[in-house]
Design a protein around this motif. Structure first.
Motif, PDB file in Angstrom:
ATOM      1  N   UNK A   8      16.123  -5.082  -1.358  1.00 51.32           N
ATOM      2  CA  UNK A   8      15.038  -4.476  -2.056  1.00 51.32           C
ATOM      3  C   UNK A   8      14.869  -5.102  -3.563  1.00 51.32           C
ATOM      4  N   UNK A   9      13.990  -5.894  -3.561  1.00 56.45           N
ATOM      5  CA  UNK A   9      13.689  -6.676  -4.818  1.00 56.45           C
ATOM      6  C   UNK A   9      12.717  -5.773  -5.632  1.00 56.45           C
ATOM      7  N   UNK A  10      12.476  -6.081  -7.143  1.00 55.03           N
ATOM      8  CA  UNK A  10      11.646  -5.410  -7.860  1.00 55.03           C
ATOM      9  C   UNK A  10      10.131  -5.463  -7.000  1.00 55.03           C
ATOM     10  N   UNK A  11       9.848  -6.734  -6.789  1.00 54.38           N
ATOM     11  CA  UNK A  11       8.389  -7.077  -6.362  1.00 54.38           C
ATOM     12  C   UNK A  11       8.413  -6.338  -4.911  1.00 54.38           C
ATOM     13  N   UNK A  12       9.257  -6.146  -4.149  1.00 53.24           N
ATOM     14  CA  UNK A  12       9.095  -5.453  -2.859  1.00 53.24           C
ATOM     15  C   UNK A  12       8.921  -3.947  -3.074  1.00 53.24           C
ATOM     16  N   UNK A  13       9.711  -3.516  -4.133  1.00 53.54           N
ATOM     17  CA  UNK A  13       9.324  -1.978  -4.546  1.00 53.54           C
ATOM     18  C   UNK A  13       7.952  -1.775  -5.146  1.00 53.54           C
ATOM     19  N   UNK A  14       7.620  -2.642  -5.862  1.00 55.17           N
ATOM     20  CA  UNK A  14       6.096  -2.608  -6.585  1.00 55.17           C
ATOM     21  C   UNK A  14       5.160  -2.621  -5.280  1.00 55.17           C
ATOM     22  N   UNK A  15       5.505  -3.357  -4.266  1.00 54.20           N
ATOM     23  CA  UNK A  15       4.435  -3.673  -3.243  1.00 54.20           C
ATOM     24  C   UNK A  15       4.633  -2.258  -2.493  1.00 54.20           C
ATOM     25  N   UNK A  16       5.571  -1.596  -2.040  1.00 50.22           N
ATOM     26  CA  UNK A  16       5.740  -0.350  -1.506  1.00 50.22           C
ATOM     27  C   UNK A  16       5.102   0.702  -2.314  1.00 50.22           C
ATOM     28  N   UNK A  17       5.318   0.743  -3.746  1.00 49.66           N
ATOM     29  CA  UNK A  17       4.566   1.789  -4.298  1.00 49.66           C
ATOM     30  C   UNK A  17       3.097   1.686  -4.470  1.00 49.66           C
ATOM     31  N   UNK A  18       2.621   0.294  -4.514  1.00 48.59           N
ATOM     32  CA  UNK A  18       1.160   0.087  -4.406  1.00 48.59           C
ATOM     33  C   UNK A  18       0.491   0.635  -2.998  1.00 48.59           C
ATOM     34  N   UNK A  19       1.330   0.278  -1.847  1.00 47.09           N
ATOM     35  CA  UNK A  19       0.808   0.653  -0.538  1.00 47.09           C
ATOM     36  C   UNK A  19       0.817   2.388  -0.323  1.00 47.09           C
ATOM     37  N   UNK A  20       1.746   2.791  -1.075  1.00 44.10           N
ATOM     38  CA  UNK A  20       1.838   4.117  -0.957  1.00 44.10           C
ATOM     39  C   UNK A  20       0.433   4.835  -1.723  1.00 44.10           C
ATOM     40  N   UNK A  21       0.191   4.088  -2.945  1.00 41.54           N
ATOM     41  CA  UNK A  21      -1.013   4.638  -3.674  1.00 41.54           C
ATOM     42  C   UNK A  21      -2.105   4.422  -3.032  1.00 41.54           C
ATOM     43  N   UNK A  23      -2.428   4.186   0.411  1.00 47.31           N
ATOM     44  CA  UNK A  23      -2.541   5.339   1.402  1.00 47.31           C
ATOM     45  C   UNK A  23      -3.012   6.562   0.784  1.00 47.31           C
ATOM     46  N   UNK A  24      -2.445   6.898  -0.234  1.00 51.44           N
ATOM     47  CA  UNK A  24      -3.047   8.377  -0.848  1.00 51.44           C
ATOM     48  C   UNK A  24      -4.352   8.366  -1.243  1.00 51.44           C
ATOM     49  N   UNK A  25      -4.928   7.462  -1.725  1.00 50.45           N
ATOM     50  CA  UNK A  25      -6.262   7.260  -2.107  1.00 50.45           C
ATOM     51  C   UNK A  25      -7.211   6.962  -1.137  1.00 50.45           C
ATOM     52  N   UNK A  26      -6.672   6.450  -0.167  1.00 51.83           N
ATOM     53  CA  UNK A  26      -7.451   6.117   1.368  1.00 51.83           C
ATOM     54  C   UNK A  26      -7.680   7.851   2.026  1.00 51.83           C
ATOM     55  N   UNK A  27      -6.588   8.496   2.011  1.00 52.75           N
ATOM     56  CA  UNK A  27      -6.374   9.802   2.541  1.00 52.75           C
ATOM     57  C   UNK A  27      -7.623  10.773   1.643  1.00 52.75           C
ATOM     58  N   UNK A  28      -7.516  10.575   0.472  1.00 53.43           N
ATOM     59  CA  UNK A  28      -8.513  11.559  -0.443  1.00 53.43           C
ATOM     60  C   UNK A  28      -9.614  10.987   0.045  1.00 53.43           C
ATOM     61  N   UNK A  29     -10.034   9.737   0.089  1.00 51.37           N
ATOM     62  CA  UNK A  29     -11.531   9.218   0.436  1.00 51.37           C
ATOM     63  C   UNK A  29     -11.816   9.619   1.662  1.00 51.37           C
ATOM     64  N   UNK A  30     -10.871   9.727   2.719  1.00 49.92           N
ATOM     65  CA  UNK A  30     -11.331  10.138   4.263  1.00 49.92           C
ATOM     66  C   UNK A  30     -11.529   8.903   4.759  1.00 49.92           C
ATOM     67  N   UNK A  31     -11.408   7.786   4.479  1.00 48.26           N
ATOM     68  CA  UNK A  31     -11.316   6.312   5.246  1.00 48.26           C
ATOM     69  C   UNK A  31     -10.467   6.034   6.203  1.00 48.26           C
ATOM     70  N   UNK A  39      -1.215   1.600   5.920  1.00 46.44           N
ATOM     71  CA  UNK A  39      -0.212   2.029   6.647  1.00 46.44           C
ATOM     72  C   UNK A  39       0.463   0.744   7.125  1.00 46.44           C
ATOM     73  N   UNK A  40      -0.295  -0.418   7.477  1.00 49.47           N
ATOM     74  CA  UNK A  40       0.113  -1.680   7.922  1.00 49.47           C
ATOM     75  C   UNK A  40       0.610  -2.281   6.824  1.00 49.47           C
ATOM     76  N   UNK A  41       0.073  -2.314   5.672  1.00 46.31           N
ATOM     77  CA  UNK A  41       0.870  -2.686   4.340  1.00 46.31           C
ATOM     78  C   UNK A  41       2.326  -2.222   4.122  1.00 46.31           C
ATOM     79  N   UNK A  42       2.306  -0.780   4.188  1.00 46.18           N
ATOM     80  CA  UNK A  42       3.657  -0.276   3.774  1.00 46.18           C
ATOM     81  C   UNK A  42       4.478  -0.698   5.130  1.00 46.18           C
TER      82      UNK A  42
END
Length: 70
Positions: A8-21, A23-31, A39-42
């Motif tokens: 787990x590198x810093x870049x991989x952690x940042x990518x995971x955080x971005x994927x979760x964000x 995911x959260x935004x897409x759930x809020x938007x109901x898309x 989910x694929x990105x995560x």
């Protein structure tokens, strides 16, 4: 299972955080499409299955490069 918990590198952690964000935004938007893509990105980040990790290689030999310069 080792790919999930190791390297787990810093870049991989940042990518995971971005994927979760995303995911959260897409759930809020109901898309549904964005939920699937996030989910694929995560999963790609979680399994470390991307070319940027060094697992992909090109088959470009040095002899082809020398011949193309002529």
């Amino acid at each position: 299972m080792d790919a999930i918990f190791k390297n787990w590198t810093v870049i991989r952690i940042v990518k995971m955080i971005m994927g979760i964000l995303v995911l959260y935004q897409s759930i809020v938007m109901e898309s549904a499409m964005l939920i699937g893509l996030s989910i694929l990105l995560c999963l790609i980040v979680l399994l470390n299955a991307e070319c940027a990790s060094g697992s992909c290689s090109t088959h470009y030999s040095s002899s082809k490069r020398r011949n193309s310069k002529r």
